[in-house]
Design a protein around this motif. Structure first.
Motif, PDB file in Angstrom:
ATOM      1  N   LEU A 141     -16.505  10.143  -1.973  1.00  0.00           N
ATOM      2  CA  LEU A 141     -15.051  10.188  -1.856  1.00  0.00           C
ATOM      3  C   LEU A 141     -14.617   9.174  -0.810  1.00  0.00           C
ATOM      4  N   VAL A 142     -13.565   8.431  -1.120  1.00  0.00           N
ATOM      5  CA  VAL A 142     -13.016   7.452  -0.180  1.00  0.00           C
ATOM      6  C   VAL A 142     -11.558   7.799   0.074  1.00  0.00           C
ATOM      7  N   ALA A 143     -11.198   7.926   1.349  1.00  0.00           N
ATOM      8  CA  ALA A 143      -9.817   8.197   1.742  1.00  0.00           C
ATOM      9  C   ALA A 143      -9.109   6.893   2.053  1.00  0.00           C
ATOM     10  N   THR A 144      -7.825   6.804   1.674  1.00  0.00           N
ATOM     11  CA  THR A 144      -7.020   5.626   1.968  1.00  0.00           C
ATOM     12  C   THR A 144      -5.552   6.024   1.905  1.00  0.00           C
ATOM     13  N   ASN A 145      -4.650   5.063   2.098  1.00  0.00           N
ATOM     14  CA  ASN A 145      -3.218   5.316   1.909  1.00  0.00           C
ATOM     15  C   ASN A 145      -2.868   5.242   0.429  1.00  0.00           C
ATOM     16  N   HIS A 146      -1.892   6.034   0.016  1.00  0.00           N
ATOM     17  CA  HIS A 146      -1.455   5.970  -1.375  1.00  0.00           C
ATOM     18  C   HIS A 146      -0.854   4.609  -1.706  1.00  0.00           C
ATOM     19  N   HIS A 147      -0.102   4.020  -0.776  1.00  0.00           N
ATOM     20  CA  HIS A 147       0.537   2.741  -1.092  1.00  0.00           C
ATOM     21  C   HIS A 147      -0.496   1.635  -1.317  1.00  0.00           C
ATOM     22  N   VAL A 148      -1.722   1.826  -0.800  1.00  0.00           N
ATOM     23  CA  VAL A 148      -2.772   0.825  -0.991  1.00  0.00           C
ATOM     24  C   VAL A 148      -3.147   0.705  -2.470  1.00  0.00           C
ATOM     25  N   ASN A 203      -1.435   3.501   9.002  1.00  0.00           N
ATOM     26  CA  ASN A 203      -0.427   3.299   7.967  1.00  0.00           C
ATOM     27  C   ASN A 203       0.498   2.176   8.423  1.00  0.00           C
ATOM     28  N   MET A 204       0.388   1.017   7.765  1.00  0.00           N
ATOM     29  CA  MET A 204       1.107  -0.163   8.238  1.00  0.00           C
ATOM     30  C   MET A 204       2.214  -0.629   7.292  1.00  0.00           C
ATOM     31  N   VAL A 205       2.592   0.198   6.318  1.00  0.00           N
ATOM     32  CA  VAL A 205       3.651  -0.221   5.396  1.00  0.00           C
ATOM     33  C   VAL A 205       4.760   0.824   5.356  1.00  0.00           C
ATOM     34  N   PHE A 206       4.519   1.976   4.708  1.00  0.00           N
ATOM     35  CA  PHE A 206       5.586   2.962   4.526  1.00  0.00           C
ATOM     36  C   PHE A 206       6.103   3.486   5.851  1.00  0.00           C
ATOM     37  N   VAL A 207       5.212   3.889   6.734  1.00  0.00           N
ATOM     38  CA  VAL A 207       5.637   4.443   8.014  1.00  0.00           C
ATOM     39  C   VAL A 207       6.334   3.391   8.845  1.00  0.00           C
ATOM     40  N   LYS A 208       5.744   2.206   8.926  1.00  0.00           N
ATOM     41  CA  LYS A 208       6.305   1.145   9.765  1.00  0.00           C
ATOM     42  C   LYS A 208       7.698   0.752   9.272  1.00  0.00           C
ATOM     43  N   GLU A 209       7.878   0.648   7.950  1.00  0.00           N
ATOM     44  CA  GLU A 209       9.188   0.279   7.413  1.00  0.00           C
ATOM     45  C   GLU A 209      10.223   1.346   7.756  1.00  0.00           C
ATOM     46  N   SER A 210       9.802   2.603   7.738  1.00  0.00           N
ATOM     47  CA  SER A 210      10.747   3.682   8.038  1.00  0.00           C
ATOM     48  C   SER A 210      11.140   3.688   9.508  1.00  0.00           C
ATOM     49  N   LYS A 211      10.150   3.564  10.395  1.00  0.00           N
ATOM     50  CA  LYS A 211      10.422   3.650  11.821  1.00  0.00           C
ATOM     51  C   LYS A 211      11.130   2.411  12.347  1.00  0.00           C
ATOM     52  N   GLU A 212      10.948   1.264  11.700  1.00  0.00           N
ATOM     53  CA  GLU A 212      11.479   0.017  12.235  1.00  0.00           C
ATOM     54  C   GLU A 212      12.455  -0.665  11.281  1.00  0.00           C
ATOM     55  N   SER A 213      13.084   0.108  10.410  1.00  0.00           N
ATOM     56  CA  SER A 213      13.968  -0.472   9.404  1.00  0.00           C
ATOM     57  C   SER A 213      15.178  -1.165  10.009  1.00  0.00           C
ATOM     58  N   MET A 214      15.558  -0.810  11.239  1.00  0.00           N
ATOM     59  CA  MET A 214      16.723  -1.415  11.860  1.00  0.00           C
ATOM     60  C   MET A 214      16.379  -2.654  12.681  1.00  0.00           C
ATOM     61  N   LEU A 215      15.085  -2.978  12.796  1.00  0.00           N
ATOM     62  CA  LEU A 215      14.689  -4.132  13.595  1.00  0.00           C
ATOM     63  C   LEU A 215      14.735  -5.405  12.755  1.00  0.00           C
ATOM     64  N   GLY A 228       4.921  -4.951  17.474  1.00  0.00           N
ATOM     65  CA  GLY A 228       3.479  -4.757  17.511  1.00  0.00           C
ATOM     66  C   GLY A 228       3.085  -3.299  17.476  1.00  0.00           C
ATOM     67  N   ILE A 229       4.032  -2.414  17.217  1.00  0.00           N
ATOM     68  CA  ILE A 229       3.736  -0.982  17.180  1.00  0.00           C
ATOM     69  C   ILE A 229       2.985  -0.636  15.898  1.00  0.00           C
ATOM     70  N   SER A 230       1.988   0.231  16.026  1.00  0.00           N
ATOM     71  CA  SER A 230       1.227   0.690  14.866  1.00  0.00           C
ATOM     72  C   SER A 230       1.359   2.199  14.741  1.00  0.00           C
ATOM     73  N   PHE A 231       1.081   2.714  13.547  1.00  0.00           N
ATOM     74  CA  PHE A 231       1.255   4.137  13.275  1.00  0.00           C
ATOM     75  C   PHE A 231       0.057   4.676  12.493  1.00  0.00           C
ATOM     76  N   ALA A 232      -0.127   5.993  12.589  1.00  0.00           N
ATOM     77  CA  ALA A 232      -1.213   6.642  11.852  1.00  0.00           C
ATOM     78  C   ALA A 232      -0.769   8.028  11.397  1.00  0.00           C
ATOM     79  N   ILE A 233      -1.267   8.439  10.213  1.00  0.00           N
ATOM     80  CA  ILE A 233      -0.998   9.760   9.663  1.00  0.00           C
ATOM     81  C   ILE A 233      -2.053  10.734  10.189  1.00  0.00           C
ATOM     82  N   PRO A 234      -1.667  11.889  10.741  1.00  0.00           N
ATOM     83  CA  PRO A 234      -2.655  12.847  11.245  1.00  0.00           C
ATOM     84  C   PRO A 234      -3.650  13.282  10.174  1.00  0.00           C
ATOM     85  N   VAL A 235      -4.888  13.495  10.576  1.00  0.00           N
ATOM     86  CA  VAL A 235      -5.971  13.771   9.635  1.00  0.00           C
ATOM     87  C   VAL A 235      -5.839  15.146   8.986  1.00  0.00           C
TER      88      VAL A 235
END
Length: 260
Positions: free
Chosen positions: A67-74, A223-235, A240-247
């Motif tokens: 089993l391989v875990a990844t982001n859905h958007h990937v 998570n460098m696409v969906f989360v980042k776009e949501s948190k930084e949509s006004m920028l 250089g901020i990065s984000f991660a989904i809790p395990v």
């Protein structure tokens, strides 16, 4: 024995007893050596394309090693199966030897942007998932993946930083058809917490493991696409901020969808 020395050895003994016999801590180089064989490149392969392999993100082996875990958007973009395009992962077998494995999607969590793939071939070394859910702001962490895709070569890269904040977010659905009652309820109830990091990651890191530095257990997924776009949509410019989904959300997905 002088009192100062006896007091020192007493403190050492107490520390050993409190640590417990089953806890083994490792240095970061040792943890990286354990993590790297489990980290894979997620992409697609098509013989008629140049280059035949196109990277989409990072993943890592969990569960039974197949089993391989990844982001859905990937893995969300359409695959041209009629044209011979196939979902694959590329794993490092020994040294610099890379091996391509066919993969299929077995479970998806749209709300938390997670996916599980099942791969062909022998099991890979797996990463241990943290079950304590005791992540704290200021905690030292590291993550391993493939930043900026194949531009820097398919060699896993590790970055180190801290949990700079634990902050709520609602990961947006890709389109209106994916907005269901569960998503609406999460948005209304404050969504869910994610980890904000002070280490810089790139889109190629998406889906890679975020791990704590005592034992190397996975505490989140980059998570460098969906989360980042949501948190930084006004920028106007990306930060250089990065984000991660809790395990914990990955543990839940594995429990629901890890069938062979």
């Amino acid at each position: 024995m002088p009192r100062s020395r006896s007091g020192f050895f007493a403190r050492v003994l107490i520390a050993v007893v409190l640590a417990g016999p089953g806890i083994v801590r490792a240095d970061l180089p040792e943890i990286i050596d354990r993590v790297k064989p489990s980290v894979v490149v997620v992409g697609t392969h098509q013989l008629t394309r140049s280059p035949p392999f196109v990277m989409r993100g990072t993943g890592f082996a969990v569960g039974d090693g197949r089993l391989v875990a990844t982001n859905h958007h990937v893995i969300q973009a359409a695959i041209d199966e009629a044209g011979g395009e196939r979902l694959v992962v590329v794993a490092r077998v020994t040294g610099s030897t890379m091996q391509q494995r066919a993969a299929r999607i077995v479970a998806v969590d749209n709300v938390h942007d997670l996916a599980l793939l099942r791969i062909d071939g022998p099991a890979l070394p797996v990463l241990s998932l943290d079950e304590a859910d005791a992540v704290r702001e200021g905690q030292s962490v590291a993550f391993t993946g493939f930043p900026i895709g194949a531009v820097l070569g398919l060699s896993p890269v590790t970055h180190r930083g801290i949990i700079s904040a634990i902050t709520p977010i609602a990961v947006p659905a890709a389109n209106a058809r994916q907005i269901n009652a569960r998503v609406v309820q999460q948005i209304r109830s404050g969504a869910f917490d994610i980890y904000q990091l002070d280490a810089t990651a790139y889109p190629g890191n998406s889906g890679g493991p975020l791990f704590e530095l005592n034992h190397g257990q996975v505490i989140g997924l980059l998570n460098m696409v969906f989360v980042k776009e949501s948190k930084e949509s006004m920028l106007s410019k990306p930060s250089g901020i990065s984000f991660a989904i809790p395990v914990r959300f990955l543990r839940e997905l594995i429990a629901r969808g890890a069938s062979p």
